[in-house]
Design a protein around this motif. Structure first.
Motif, short mmCIF file in Angstrom:
data_model
loop_
_atom_site.label_atom_id
_atom_site.label_comp_id
_atom_site.label_asym_id
_atom_site.label_seq_id
_atom_site.Cartn_x
_atom_site.Cartn_y
_atom_site.Cartn_z
N ALA A 51 42.01 36.91 31.93
CA ALA A 51 42.78 36.97 33.38
C ALA A 51 44.54 36.90 33.11
CB ALA A 51 42.34 35.24 33.57
N LYS A 54 45.27 40.19 33.44
CA LYS A 54 45.08 40.88 34.81
C LYS A 54 46.27 40.82 35.13
CE LYS A 54 42.43 40.71 38.32
NZ LYS A 54 43.00 39.25 39.69
N ASP A 55 46.71 39.28 35.43
CA ASP A 55 47.76 38.63 35.73
C ASP A 55 49.10 39.23 35.26
OD1 ASP A 55 49.74 37.02 37.28
OD2 ASP A 55 48.94 35.18 35.70
N GLU A 58 49.51 43.03 36.94
CA GLU A 58 50.16 42.59 38.54
C GLU A 58 51.48 41.74 38.41
OE1 GLU A 58 45.20 41.19 40.17
OE2 GLU A 58 47.49 39.61 40.07
N ARG A 59 52.00 41.60 38.03
CA ARG A 59 53.22 40.74 37.88
C ARG A 59 54.38 42.57 36.80
NH1 ARG A 59 54.31 34.42 35.89
NH2 ARG A 59 52.71 34.20 36.26
N ALA A 106 53.33 35.16 32.01
CA ALA A 106 52.11 35.44 32.64
C ALA A 106 51.65 33.31 32.07
CB ALA A 106 51.50 35.86 32.21
N SER A 109 49.51 34.27 28.06
CA SER A 109 50.95 35.69 27.30
C SER A 109 50.62 36.20 26.18
CB SER A 109 51.89 35.18 28.30
OG SER A 109 52.70 36.70 27.86
#
Ligand SMILES: [Fe+2]
Length: 278
Positions: A51, A54-55, A58-59, A106, A109
């Motif tokens: 997760a 991915k996050d 995307e950021r 994120a 992180s």
């Protein structure tokens, strides 16, 4: 270490040193070994939660600060000190700081997790890790990059030491890391295919850099000059975190698709202080 008789002069490590340690979980003592020059490098496999990668990825792609220059091999968010004066680097770092934070903040992180872990083991020897600064102005916290260059390498052979000798950066504390080890840190949040890390067993000296006219940049070294040195190839996959001695010539192999990493460089400036920069 022994002196090289090859066309590139410098130091070569003995076989016991010139290897990558591989683990399935984070072990910060091994990172400390890299910082202290006791080992070449370490890779932690699949340690960034799905997760989080991915996050973070995307950021990165959504960041309004993401830059891509035509003809340049990468997309990036952040600033880099390579080949510029310290003031310009710190200006660029300040301008992009908030956007870098938006990416690396994120949830779960790896940037935060890794730095806390390194900080903890450093604490046991009375040292700590922080972002480098000059006159109270901080360096960039991280450089988030995606390579997409065609050819033999997506990042040409280079080393991270020469760039710390630039007289335009005199007085910037990162130059004191030259008396210690330079440790490059990368966290791979997105990966399609290829993009291996390649490291050659040569730590070039200034004579070699002068001869190649790369005294202050450390880039590029030619593949044919490196061919006679032992090389390590390390497969990099999504979720991996790795750290290695950036004074040895290294490159990123050709890759297809996206290969996105969060990166910074760090090193001791004195026995109590480790600073990071980009
Ligand atoms: Fe590098």
């Amino acid at each position: 270490m022994q002196q090289s008789k090859a066309r590139l002069s410098g130091q070569q490590a003995d076989p016991g040193f010139f290897r990558f340690e591989e683990r399935d979980e984070l072990d910060y003592e091994l990172v400390l070994d890299v910082l202290h020059g006791r080992r070449l490098g370490v890779i932690f496999r699949d340690v960034i939660p799905a997760a989080a990668r991915k996050d973070l990825t995307e950021r990165f792609w959504a960041s309004p600060a993401r830059q891509h220059r035509e003809g340049e091999p990468s997309h990036y968010v952040g600033a880099y000190h390579w080949n510029k004066d310290a003031g310009t680097y710190l200006d660029e770092s300040a301008a992009v700081a908030e956007h870098v934070r938006d990416v690396i903040d994120a949830p779960d992180s790896p940037w935060h997790l890794f730095r806390e872990g390194v900080g903890e083991v450093l604490g046991k020897e009375g040292a700590s890790l922080r972002v480098a600064e000059m006159n109270g102005r901080p360096a960039c916290a991280a450089l988030i990059r995606a390579w997409d260059k065609e050819g033999d390498f997506s990042l040409d052979p280079h080393e991270d030491e020469a760039q710390c000798k630039d007289p335009r950066q005199r007085g910037f504390e990162i130059q004191r890391v030259l008396d210690h080890q330079i440790c490059a840190v990368n966290m791979c949040t997105e990966h399609t295919a290829g993009g291996r890390l390649v490291i050659w067993n040569i730590r070039p000296d200034d004579a070699t850099r002068r001869a190649l006219d790369i005294e202050l940049t450390g880039l590029p070294y030619r593949a044919e000059d490196l061919a006679e040195f032992e090389e390590l190839r390390v497969d990099i996959r999504e979720g991996d975190v790795y750290a290695f001695n950036g004074a040895f010539v290294h490159a990123v192999g050709a890759n297809s698709g996206n290969r996105t990493t969060v990166s910074f460089i760090m090193g001791f400036t004195d026995s109590e202080t480790v600073v990071s920069w980009t």
